[in-house]
Motif scaffolding. Sequence first.
Motif, PDB file in Angstrom:
ATOM      1  N   ARG A  51      10.424  -0.564  -4.822  1.00 26.70           N
ATOM      2  CA  ARG A  51       9.817   0.735  -4.539  1.00 26.70           C
ATOM      3  C   ARG A  51       9.078   0.811  -3.202  1.00 26.70           C
ATOM      4  O   ARG A  51       8.101   1.545  -3.064  1.00 26.70           O
ATOM      5  N   VAL A  52       9.513   0.039  -2.235  1.00 26.97           N
ATOM      6  CA  VAL A  52       8.911   0.068  -0.908  1.00 26.97           C
ATOM      7  C   VAL A  52       9.964   0.588   0.072  1.00 26.97           C
ATOM      8  O   VAL A  52      11.129   0.198  -0.007  1.00 26.97           O
ATOM      9  N   THR A  53       9.555   1.467   0.982  1.00 25.62           N
ATOM     10  CA  THR A  53      10.507   2.068   1.912  1.00 25.62           C
ATOM     11  C   THR A  53      10.249   1.720   3.378  1.00 25.62           C
ATOM     12  O   THR A  53      11.013   2.118   4.246  1.00 25.62           O
ATOM     13  N   SER A  54       9.181   0.976   3.647  1.00 29.06           N
ATOM     14  CA  SER A  54       8.898   0.556   5.015  1.00 29.06           C
ATOM     15  C   SER A  54       8.127  -0.759   4.982  1.00 29.06           C
ATOM     16  O   SER A  54       7.537  -1.119   3.965  1.00 29.06           O
ATOM     17  N   ALA A  55       8.162  -1.462   6.122  1.00 29.52           N
ATOM     18  CA  ALA A  55       7.511  -2.777   6.169  1.00 29.52           C
ATOM     19  C   ALA A  55       6.994  -3.095   7.558  1.00 29.52           C
ATOM     20  O   ALA A  55       7.549  -2.657   8.567  1.00 29.52           O
ATOM     21  N   SER A  56       5.929  -3.885   7.568  1.00 23.93           N
ATOM     22  CA  SER A  56       5.479  -4.520   8.799  1.00 23.93           C
ATOM     23  C   SER A  56       5.427  -6.018   8.507  1.00 23.93           C
ATOM     24  O   SER A  56       5.045  -6.434   7.418  1.00 23.93           O
TER      25      SER A  56
ATOM     26  N   ASP B  51       8.363  -2.713  11.401  1.00 24.68           N
ATOM     27  CA  ASP B  51       7.568  -3.130  12.560  1.00 24.68           C
ATOM     28  C   ASP B  51       7.391  -4.639  12.475  1.00 24.68           C
ATOM     29  O   ASP B  51       6.924  -5.143  11.448  1.00 24.68           O
ATOM     30  N   VAL B  52       7.751  -5.338  13.547  1.00 29.76           N
ATOM     31  CA  VAL B  52       7.614  -6.796  13.591  1.00 29.76           C
ATOM     32  C   VAL B  52       6.690  -7.149  14.746  1.00 29.76           C
ATOM     33  O   VAL B  52       6.906  -6.726  15.881  1.00 29.76           O
ATOM     34  N   TYR B  53       5.663  -7.943  14.426  1.00 32.52           N
ATOM     35  CA  TYR B  53       4.675  -8.389  15.414  1.00 32.52           C
ATOM     36  C   TYR B  53       4.891  -9.886  15.642  1.00 32.52           C
ATOM     37  O   TYR B  53       4.438 -10.698  14.840  1.00 32.52           O
ATOM     38  N   PRO B  54       5.590 -10.261  16.726  1.00 34.77           N
ATOM     39  CA  PRO B  54       5.942 -11.664  16.943  1.00 34.77           C
ATOM     40  C   PRO B  54       4.848 -12.455  17.654  1.00 34.77           C
ATOM     41  O   PRO B  54       4.062 -11.896  18.426  1.00 34.77           O
ATOM     42  N   SER B  55       4.839 -13.754  17.381  1.00 36.43           N
ATOM     43  CA  SER B  55       4.037 -14.659  18.207  1.00 36.43           C
ATOM     44  C   SER B  55       4.775 -14.802  19.538  1.00 36.43           C
ATOM     45  O   SER B  55       5.930 -14.380  19.680  1.00 36.43           O
ATOM     46  N   ASP B  56       4.132 -15.398  20.531  1.00 33.45           N
ATOM     47  CA  ASP B  56       4.804 -15.640  21.810  1.00 33.45           C
ATOM     48  C   ASP B  56       6.050 -16.498  21.604  1.00 33.45           C
ATOM     49  O   ASP B  56       7.083 -16.251  22.214  1.00 33.45           O
ATOM     50  N   ARG B  57       5.950 -17.483  20.739  1.00 29.98           N
ATOM     51  CA  ARG B  57       7.076 -18.386  20.461  1.00 29.98           C
ATOM     52  C   ARG B  57       8.238 -17.623  19.820  1.00 29.98           C
ATOM     53  O   ARG B  57       9.393 -17.770  20.220  1.00 29.98           O
ATOM     54  N   VAL B  58       7.934 -16.785  18.836  1.00 31.60           N
ATOM     55  CA  VAL B  58       8.970 -15.986  18.179  1.00 31.60           C
ATOM     56  C   VAL B  58       9.584 -15.013  19.182  1.00 31.60           C
ATOM     57  O   VAL B  58      10.806 -14.855  19.244  1.00 31.60           O
TER      58      VAL B  58
ATOM     59  N   THR C 279       0.873  -1.168   0.000  1.00 29.04           N
ATOM     60  CA  THR C 279       0.000   0.000   0.000  1.00 29.04           C
ATOM     61  C   THR C 279       0.912   1.221   0.000  1.00 29.04           C
ATOM     62  O   THR C 279       1.637   1.459   0.968  1.00 29.04           O
ATOM     63  N   GLY C 280       0.897   1.947  -1.096  1.00 25.50           N
ATOM     64  CA  GLY C 280       1.795   3.094  -1.220  1.00 25.50           C
ATOM     65  C   GLY C 280       3.241   2.631  -1.235  1.00 25.50           C
ATOM     66  O   GLY C 280       3.621   1.809  -2.058  1.00 25.50           O
ATOM     67  N   ASP C 281       4.021   3.134  -0.269  1.00 27.14           N
ATOM     68  CA  ASP C 281       5.427   2.752  -0.195  1.00 27.14           C
ATOM     69  C   ASP C 281       5.705   1.798   0.969  1.00 27.14           C
ATOM     70  O   ASP C 281       6.834   1.653   1.421  1.00 27.14           O
ATOM     71  N   ARG C 282       4.645   1.119   1.454  1.00 30.41           N
ATOM     72  CA  ARG C 282       4.781   0.203   2.598  1.00 30.41           C
ATOM     73  C   ARG C 282       4.254  -1.176   2.218  1.00 30.41           C
ATOM     74  O   ARG C 282       3.236  -1.304   1.555  1.00 30.41           O
ATOM     75  N   VAL C 283       4.966  -2.207   2.688  1.00 27.97           N
ATOM     76  CA  VAL C 283       4.505  -3.572   2.498  1.00 27.97           C
ATOM     77  C   VAL C 283       4.127  -4.148   3.868  1.00 27.97           C
ATOM     78  O   VAL C 283       4.824  -3.923   4.857  1.00 27.97           O
ATOM     79  N   ALA C 284       3.013  -4.843   3.907  1.00 29.57           N
ATOM     80  CA  ALA C 284       2.566  -5.562   5.101  1.00 29.57           C
ATOM     81  C   ALA C 284       2.640  -7.051   4.765  1.00 29.57           C
ATOM     82  O   ALA C 284       1.974  -7.505   3.833  1.00 29.57           O
ATOM     83  N   VAL C 285       3.458  -7.773   5.506  1.00 28.00           N
ATOM     84  CA  VAL C 285       3.674  -9.191   5.234  1.00 28.00           C
ATOM     85  C   VAL C 285       3.070 -10.014   6.365  1.00 28.00           C
ATOM     86  O   VAL C 285       3.330  -9.750   7.543  1.00 28.00           O
ATOM     87  N   THR C 286       2.270 -10.994   5.991  1.00 27.91           N
ATOM     88  CA  THR C 286       1.703 -11.926   6.961  1.00 27.91           C
ATOM     89  C   THR C 286       2.359 -13.281   6.732  1.00 27.91           C
ATOM     90  O   THR C 286       2.346 -13.796   5.614  1.00 27.91           O
ATOM     91  N   VAL C 287       2.927 -13.824   7.806  1.00 26.74           N
ATOM     92  CA  VAL C 287       3.677 -15.071   7.718  1.00 26.74           C
ATOM     93  C   VAL C 287       2.996 -16.128   8.580  1.00 26.74           C
ATOM     94  O   VAL C 287       2.591 -15.844   9.706  1.00 26.74           O
ATOM     95  N   THR C 288       2.877 -17.339   8.038  1.00 28.87           N
ATOM     96  CA  THR C 288       2.329 -18.459   8.793  1.00 28.87           C
ATOM     97  C   THR C 288       3.262 -19.655   8.668  1.00 28.87           C
ATOM     98  O   THR C 288       3.998 -19.784   7.687  1.00 28.87           O
ATOM     99  N   GLY C 289       3.211 -20.524   9.676  1.00 28.11           N
ATOM    100  CA  GLY C 289       3.986 -21.760   9.627  1.00 28.11           C
ATOM    101  C   GLY C 289       5.390 -21.612  10.175  1.00 28.11           C
ATOM    102  O   GLY C 289       5.647 -20.806  11.063  1.00 28.11           O
ATOM    103  N   GLU C 290       6.302 -22.408   9.623  1.00 26.14           N
ATOM    104  CA  GLU C 290       7.681 -22.477  10.107  1.00 26.14           C
ATOM    105  C   GLU C 290       8.609 -21.610   9.271  1.00 26.14           C
ATOM    106  O   GLU C 290       8.652 -21.736   8.053  1.00 26.14           O
TER     107      GLU C 290
END
Length: 106
Positions: A47-52, A81-88, A19-30
């Motif tokens: 062309r992305v300058t920020s990420a979550s 920005d990183v949003y960790p699981s409890d395990r991570v 979205t614009g110059d930001r990427v939002a990545v959703t990760v599942t699994g190992e």
Amino acid sequence: MLVDQEGLDPNFSAVGEVTGDRVAVTVTGEVDMATADALFQAATPDRVTSASVDLRAVTFFDSAAIHTLIRLADHYPGALDVYPSDRVRRVLDISGLGDQPWLRAP
């Protein structure tokens, strides 16, 4: 954007939405030696300058995964920005990275 995951763990996915110059990545699994590069690829489109990165559905996280987060922090200085699981979060705490400015509350 879905990274080509042929040959990867079928329970792993890293989906990035730009979205614009930001990427939002959703990760599942190992996230491990076999999948860490796919995470990096999903988080670094052109062309992305920020990420979550949402790791709340990650079930396994090893040293290759830690290295990927460090690479992403270098790639997006002050804009990650990183949003960790409890395990991570536990893995990052044990590895001495639990106080990084890019870690957010889950």
